[in-house]
Design an enzyme around this catalytic site. Sequence first.
Site, short mmCIF file in Angstrom:
data_model
loop_
_atom_site.label_atom_id
_atom_site.label_comp_id
_atom_site.label_asym_id
_atom_site.label_seq_id
_atom_site.Cartn_x
_atom_site.Cartn_y
_atom_site.Cartn_z
N CYS A 128 0.85 -1.19 0.00
CA CYS A 128 0.00 0.00 0.00
C CYS A 128 0.89 1.24 0.00
O CYS A 128 2.09 1.17 0.23
CB CYS A 128 -0.91 0.02 1.23
SG CYS A 128 -2.01 -1.41 1.36
N GLY A 153 -0.98 0.79 -4.81
CA GLY A 153 -2.28 0.20 -4.50
C GLY A 153 -3.38 0.89 -5.27
O GLY A 153 -3.50 2.11 -5.23
N ASN A 193 0.94 0.12 5.82
CA ASN A 193 1.46 -0.62 4.67
C ASN A 193 2.22 -1.83 5.19
O ASN A 193 3.16 -1.69 5.97
CB ASN A 193 2.41 0.27 3.85
CG ASN A 193 3.17 -0.51 2.79
OD1 ASN A 193 2.64 -1.45 2.22
ND2 ASN A 193 4.40 -0.11 2.55
N GLY A 194 1.81 -3.02 4.76
CA GLY A 194 2.52 -4.22 5.18
C GLY A 194 1.57 -5.32 5.60
O GLY A 194 0.39 -5.33 5.25
N TYR A 211 10.42 -4.10 -8.38
CA TYR A 211 9.12 -3.87 -9.02
C TYR A 211 8.31 -2.74 -8.42
O TYR A 211 7.83 -1.87 -9.13
CB TYR A 211 8.30 -5.17 -8.96
CG TYR A 211 6.89 -5.02 -9.48
CD1 TYR A 211 6.62 -5.05 -10.84
CD2 TYR A 211 5.80 -4.87 -8.61
CE1 TYR A 211 5.32 -4.92 -11.33
CE2 TYR A 211 4.51 -4.73 -9.08
CZ TYR A 211 4.27 -4.76 -10.44
OH TYR A 211 2.99 -4.62 -10.91
N THR A 261 8.20 -1.16 -15.74
CA THR A 261 9.23 -1.30 -14.71
C THR A 261 10.55 -1.80 -15.24
O THR A 261 11.61 -1.49 -14.68
CB THR A 261 8.73 -2.25 -13.60
OG1 THR A 261 7.34 -2.05 -13.40
CG2 THR A 261 9.46 -2.01 -12.31
N ASP A 277 11.75 -8.54 -18.50
CA ASP A 277 10.75 -8.15 -17.50
C ASP A 277 11.44 -8.02 -16.16
O ASP A 277 12.53 -8.58 -15.95
CB ASP A 277 9.61 -9.16 -17.43
CG ASP A 277 8.30 -8.52 -16.95
OD1 ASP A 277 8.34 -7.34 -16.54
OD2 ASP A 277 7.26 -9.19 -16.97
N ASP A 278 10.79 -7.30 -15.24
CA ASP A 278 11.39 -7.13 -13.92
C ASP A 278 11.40 -8.43 -13.14
O ASP A 278 12.31 -8.71 -12.36
CB ASP A 278 10.66 -6.05 -13.13
CG ASP A 278 9.16 -6.27 -13.10
OD1 ASP A 278 8.69 -7.14 -12.36
OD2 ASP A 278 8.45 -5.57 -13.85
#
Length: 503
Positions: free
Chosen positions: A2, A28, A101-102, A257, A303, A365-366
């Site tokens: 988030c 998010g 966040n987490g 990412y 990314t 790609d990442d």
Amino acid sequence: MCGIVGLMGTGPVNQAIYEALTVVQHRGQDAAGIMTCEGRRFFLRKDNGLVRDVFQPEQMLNLRGDMGIGHCRYPTAGSSSSSEAQPLYTNSPYGIALAHNGNLTNAEELRDLLYREDLRHLNTESDSEILLNVFAHHLQRVGRLDLRADDLFDAVSEVHRRCRGGYAAVAMVTGYGLVAFRDPWGIRPLVYGKRETDEGTEYMVASESVALDVLGFELVRDLAPGEALVIHHEGGLQTRQCAQEPSANPCLFEFVYFARPDSIIDDVSVYKARLRMGDRLAAKIQREWPDHDIDVVIPIPDTSRTSALQVAFNLGVKYREGFMKNRYIGRTFIMPGQQQRKKSVRRKLNAIDLEFRGKNVMLIDDSIVRGTTSRQIIQMARDSGANKVYFASAAPPVRYPNVYGIDMPAALELVAHGRSTQEVAGLIGADRLIYQDLHDLVWCVRHGNPALRDFDTSVFSGRYVTGDVTEDYLARLERARSDAARNGDDRKQRGVIDLHNAS
């Protein structure tokens, strides 16, 4: 994952928080919320949707006050219900709002203790509400109205003592000010900054430094693992280490990412780290495949662009943009549910045929997580006339669940889990697949800040830095959060079935 923002201003903060949330929107896209404070009153607006859709002019006008916090949600715990959008609020004691966040790894245990011993009621399945109530319970013990910074620091110390996992949080306490803190392992990022105005100094905390940049705040520094920051409403900022044994273990996937390339996390430029990822990936290609027949390197936007540029430069081959991205489609990896992710790939990307026709193409790609997106992109390249399609990942194989706030909970949904590189290449349809080595990825990040000795590498290595993640815990998490569980299917992980049926 988030995005969180907190701001102590010298005037109305609603517009600034809104703008900051648009900058961390990539973290998010499921829901957004802002809560402000004027005097002793909170004002809240939150709902499902993107920031630009949740907040309309009339709602912004109602967000009054010179102090506020904001949140944009990407759900990994609880549900996608708008009732679990953040910030969350409890009226006792004082009135506290929190954005988080987490993910807490001991959420079930804490939920039971909060009810049985602390006598606190939880109204959602969100572990953010658990974090809020652990913090509030220990402030309840203060027992007086004249709240002091020491009381807030002590409450954060109790949060660190009781809560395990990866978390960064910002809270707002009526009558006092803002509190921000970071988990003792430093898994989730959190920075703070300041700016001078004619009326005085304003302070801001955010998940990423880019939010400070856009609003003209000077980046002061990252919060250290276990550290808390308190900003009094009347002015003044204090910090204190609140964990007994803090250690820095930032999440490597932030650099791969999640974070924006123009952010700085733990004194490491995300952009430069991704440049180094491209250098190391190119070196591996040259080492293991010196007689390669790659005609062109094409990134999968957005990314991987930085790494892909370096791969092409070091290999001495052309770099081309072969996919055009629809900017109005969300990030596929963080969409809630495999079917929604699958439907979005062709809506999000469109191939430029002339960059593929008759060429041996190396797609960069990442990372590769579930594999269904990679398979569809490879098929798009073949449909556009590519002769051969090679695939390289700037990250190592993602083989293990993430328990610290990234939606990779079910091992069976991860295409590399229990499979060799050759097997993954066959499943996604690549003529050749090359992964970054983990020690090279660690070097790419650590090179930007040699003081960083350890990292959360759990999705690549299966090593969980909090030390409390067991096989039983992972099995429970898989049952609770797999795509199949979300969609009401028995054990059938749709992503895995799609890959097997296609092979």
